[in-house]
Design an enzyme around this catalytic site. Structure first.
Site, mmCIF file in Angstrom:
data_model
loop_
_atom_site.group_PDB
_atom_site.id
_atom_site.type_symbol
_atom_site.label_atom_id
_atom_site.label_comp_id
_atom_site.label_asym_id
_atom_site.label_seq_id
_atom_site.Cartn_x
_atom_site.Cartn_y
_atom_site.Cartn_z
ATOM 1 N N ASP A 100 26.533 49.966 30.467
ATOM 2 C CA ASP A 100 25.567 49.252 31.284
ATOM 3 C C ASP A 100 24.944 48.204 30.368
ATOM 4 O O ASP A 100 24.176 48.527 29.469
ATOM 5 C CB ASP A 100 24.502 50.241 31.799
ATOM 6 C CG ASP A 100 23.392 49.547 32.587
ATOM 7 O OD1 ASP A 100 23.393 48.310 32.662
ATOM 8 O OD2 ASP A 100 22.523 50.275 33.125
ATOM 9 N N LYS A 153 18.748 39.764 34.813
ATOM 10 C CA LYS A 153 18.090 39.721 33.508
ATOM 11 C C LYS A 153 18.559 38.500 32.703
ATOM 12 O O LYS A 153 17.755 37.738 32.235
ATOM 13 C CB LYS A 153 18.362 40.996 32.711
ATOM 14 C CG LYS A 153 17.420 42.176 33.001
ATOM 15 C CD LYS A 153 17.688 42.902 34.276
ATOM 16 C CE LYS A 153 16.717 43.998 34.580
ATOM 17 N NZ LYS A 153 17.323 45.301 34.770
ATOM 18 N N TRP A 158 17.310 54.310 32.718
ATOM 19 C CA TRP A 158 18.545 53.831 33.360
ATOM 20 C C TRP A 158 19.713 54.764 33.047
ATOM 21 O O TRP A 158 20.543 55.027 33.914
ATOM 22 C CB TRP A 158 18.855 52.393 32.966
ATOM 23 C CG TRP A 158 17.797 51.433 33.428
ATOM 24 C CD1 TRP A 158 17.013 50.647 32.653
ATOM 25 C CD2 TRP A 158 17.380 51.194 34.788
ATOM 26 N NE1 TRP A 158 16.137 49.920 33.444
ATOM 27 C CE2 TRP A 158 16.344 50.239 34.740
ATOM 28 C CE3 TRP A 158 17.782 51.692 36.037
ATOM 29 C CZ2 TRP A 158 15.702 49.774 35.894
ATOM 30 C CZ3 TRP A 158 17.147 51.228 37.181
ATOM 31 C CH2 TRP A 158 16.124 50.286 37.104
#
Ligand SMILES: *Cc1c(COP(=O)(O)O)cnc(C)c1O
Length: 361
Positions: free
Chosen positions: A172, A196, A102
């Site tokens: 993030d 999530k 990511w």
């Protein structure tokens, strides 16, 4: 059919009580005679829902008043572009820590708009640790400094935040937002996809310090400009109304549990159960350096690929699903987000122990 223990990395398990409430309110929301899905986002009833969602999130995370909360779309992946487009307002330089796939995607995207420097990386060990950081190495002129607080695929977490001084820290936080307390005032921007730890996919939450709004590059598409969304209270266009409604129920559930501190205690307890088992097991092995272990995503392996495959299959037969690790790491990964009950983790550990006995005779 009986519900399984779902260890999916995302979209992932939601609190059962939230699903039940959504079910009860699905066809007729309160006295509106319609579903939240069918409501105008400009209606009074919906304004109340989105307003309460923001209020609850502010309360849970103790978000200071000089921060805006935005409910956007496009996933965390859109933030990989939106952040540089809005924050490259000076040197057009940014520092990044590369802690996994990511981070790499965020770096790749930001590179289109400015000069990116990777100050530290853990790629040499398949990202199984968080690299040491020294603030003397940071670029004082950078427009921002970017980290991924929890690395979903590899199961690592930043325990200490880098001290970036006046350079805004951008995080993030997709896979560990609301899992333990964070001091929001240490960040310029926190962003997270909802799927999530907050709700269904389709919603992206952005928490942004107000002084970082209003400096977007000229080429910035309207929908990628934080100012547009901030000025319109996330209603410039149709927001992901139903996902926001479910996120609101999840925020309320966290509050009912006692807030983030209590949730965090439960998360430590759950993660410890699994790590303690892995540390004493003669068969299973955790893949992450102990000091950087995630509370949310726990990867582990068996000695052979064949055993990994057997374990995943047998586990699924017993109602422990989505335990297959990410293709780049292999083995297994148990994602134990807020909504995974401690009983689920205990049952998984019991099953692993049983599997170990069977395979070490
Ligand atoms: C899942 C995830 C993403 C991608 O999120 P999308 O909402 O699918 O774009 C980005 N970063 C992290 C840390 C993630 O866990």
């Amino acid at each position: 059919m009986k519900r399984v223990y779902n260890f999916s990395a995302g979209p992932s398990v939601l609190p059962e009580s939230v699903l039940k409430q959504a079910q009860e309110e699905l066809i007729c929301y309160h006295d509106t005679g319609m579903s939240v899905m069918e409501m105008s986002h400009r209606s009074k009833d919906y304004e109340k829902i989105i307003g309460e969602a923001e209020e609850l999130l502010r309360e849970l995370m103790e978000i200071p008043s000089n921060y805006k909360v935005l409910f956007l779309q496009g996933g965390a992946s859109s933030q990989f572009a939106m952040v540089p487009l809005n924050l490259f307002r000076g040197s057009k330089k940014a520092d990044f820590v590369n802690t996994g796939m990511w981070s790499k995607k965020a770096i790749q995207e930001a590179k289109r708009y400015g000069e990116i420097r990777v100050v530290a990386s853990s790629e040499d060990q398949t990202f199984n640790y968080i690299p040491e950081l020294n603030s003397a190495d940071f670029d004082k002129e950078a427009d921002y400094f970017h980290i991924t607080t929890n690395n979903t695929i590899y199961g690592t977490k930043f325990t200490d935040l880098p001290d970036t001084g006046d350079v805004p820290l951008v995080a993030d936080m997709s896979s560990n937002i609301l899992s333990e307390p964070y001091d929001v005032s240490k960040f310029g921007i926190i962003y997270a996809g909802a799927q999530k730890n907050m709700g269904p996919a389709g919603l992206t939450v952005v928490i942004i310090r107000e002084d970082l709004i209003g400096h977007a590059m000229d080429i910035t598409p309207t929908m990628f400009n934080y100012k547009i969304h901030a000025e319109n209270d996330s209603m410039y266009n149709t927001p992901p109304t139903y996902s926001i409604y479910i996120a609101k129920l999840v925020f309320q559930w966290i509050k009912d549990q006692g807030g983030i501190k209590i949730i965090a205690q439960k998360n430590y307890e759950k993660a410890n159960l699994l790590y303690q088992y892995l540390d004493q097991s003669a068969l299973f092995k955790g893949t992450v350096v102990p000091k950087d272990r995630s509370l949310m995503n726990i990867p582990f392996v068996l000695p052979t690929e064949e055993l990994n495959a057997t374990f995943i299959k047998k586990a699924a037969e017993r109602g422990f699903v989505n335990l297959k690790g990410h293709r780049s790491v292999g083995g297994m990964r148990a994602s134990i987000y807020n909504a995974m009950p401690v009983e689920g983790v205990q049952a998984l550990v019991d099953f692993m122990s049983e599997f170990e006995k069977e395979h070490t005779k």
